[in-house]
Design a protein around this motif. Structure first.
Motif, PDB file in Angstrom:
ATOM      1  N   ASN A 113      -4.195  16.468   9.385  1.00 18.19           N
ATOM      2  CA  ASN A 113      -3.515  15.977  10.372  1.00 18.19           C
ATOM      3  C   ASN A 113      -4.732  15.306  11.529  1.00 18.19           C
ATOM      4  O   ASN A 113      -4.340  14.230  12.234  1.00 18.19           O
ATOM      5  CB  ASN A 113      -2.317  16.786  10.493  1.00 18.19           C
ATOM      6  N   VAL A 114      -5.330  16.467  11.736  1.00 19.18           N
ATOM      7  CA  VAL A 114      -5.872  15.698  13.084  1.00 19.18           C
ATOM      8  C   VAL A 114      -7.582  14.978  13.145  1.00 19.18           C
ATOM      9  O   VAL A 114      -6.971  13.743  13.488  1.00 19.18           O
ATOM     10  CB  VAL A 114      -7.019  17.099  13.752  1.00 19.18           C
ATOM     11  N   LEU A 115      -7.572  15.294  11.847  1.00 17.50           N
ATOM     12  CA  LEU A 115      -8.677  14.129  11.047  1.00 17.50           C
ATOM     13  C   LEU A 115      -8.081  12.855  10.718  1.00 17.50           C
ATOM     14  O   LEU A 115      -8.869  11.786  11.251  1.00 17.50           O
ATOM     15  CB  LEU A 115      -9.542  15.109  10.469  1.00 17.50           C
ATOM     16  N   THR A 116      -6.737  12.700  10.407  1.00 18.99           N
ATOM     17  CA  THR A 116      -6.460  10.818  10.311  1.00 18.99           C
ATOM     18  C   THR A 116      -6.493  10.698  11.356  1.00 18.99           C
ATOM     19  O   THR A 116      -5.988   8.933  11.644  1.00 18.99           O
ATOM     20  CB  THR A 116      -5.501  11.691   9.209  1.00 18.99           C
ATOM     21  N   ALA A 117      -5.956  11.187  12.687  1.00 16.16           N
ATOM     22  CA  ALA A 117      -5.481  11.053  13.437  1.00 16.16           C
ATOM     23  C   ALA A 117      -6.889  10.317  14.516  1.00 16.16           C
ATOM     24  O   ALA A 117      -6.754   9.429  14.997  1.00 16.16           O
ATOM     25  CB  ALA A 117      -5.041  11.901  14.663  1.00 16.16           C
TER      26      ALA A 117
END
Length: 129
Positions: free
Chosen positions: A33-37
């Motif tokens: 989730n963090v990387l996609t953000a």
């Protein structure tokens, strides 16, 4: 940008150890989730990059060293290396190790030049070493 990326990393991973990283800790749903953000924040955020697992180990490009690195998305690499820098992992001790690495590389180059010129290393050209 650095401050934003660092705060995003530490707000999501407040106790994440940067010293020795085991690859399974990098594959959680929270990381995804963090990387996609980071799309749009970090250029080429999903390009794959080599990350040293142990901050204290120098990386030598050899077959044996492949266990000392992991393949991670660029945004994960940027977050971890930025945090390592900001939190002092690359202090004087690390710079000393880096200097030894540079000296070793220079010595290897010098030996390669001497051996390719047919010299024996003692400077007299007689081939007796």
């Amino acid at each position: 940008l650095d401050a934003h990326v660092y705060s995003k990393f530490r707000s999501n991973f407040p106790i994440f150890s940067l010293t020795e990283i085991s690859p399974p800790t990098l594959n959680s749903p929270l990381w995804r989730n963090v990387l996609t953000a980071t799309s749009g924040t970090i250029e080429d955020f999903n390009f794959m990059t080599l990350l040293r697992n142990d901050v204290k180990e120098m990386f030598w490009m050899t077959e044996e060293s492949s266990s000392k690195v992991g393949l991670v998305p660029r945004s994960q690499f940027v977050m971890i290396e930025l945090a390592r820098c900001k939190e002092g992992y690359y202090d004087l001790g690390f710079r000393r190790v880096l200097r030894r690495f540079e000296l070793k590389r220079a010595g290897d180059e010098l030996r390669k030049c001497v051996s390719s010129s047919g010299g024996d290393g003692d400077g007299d050209g007689d081939g007796d070493g």
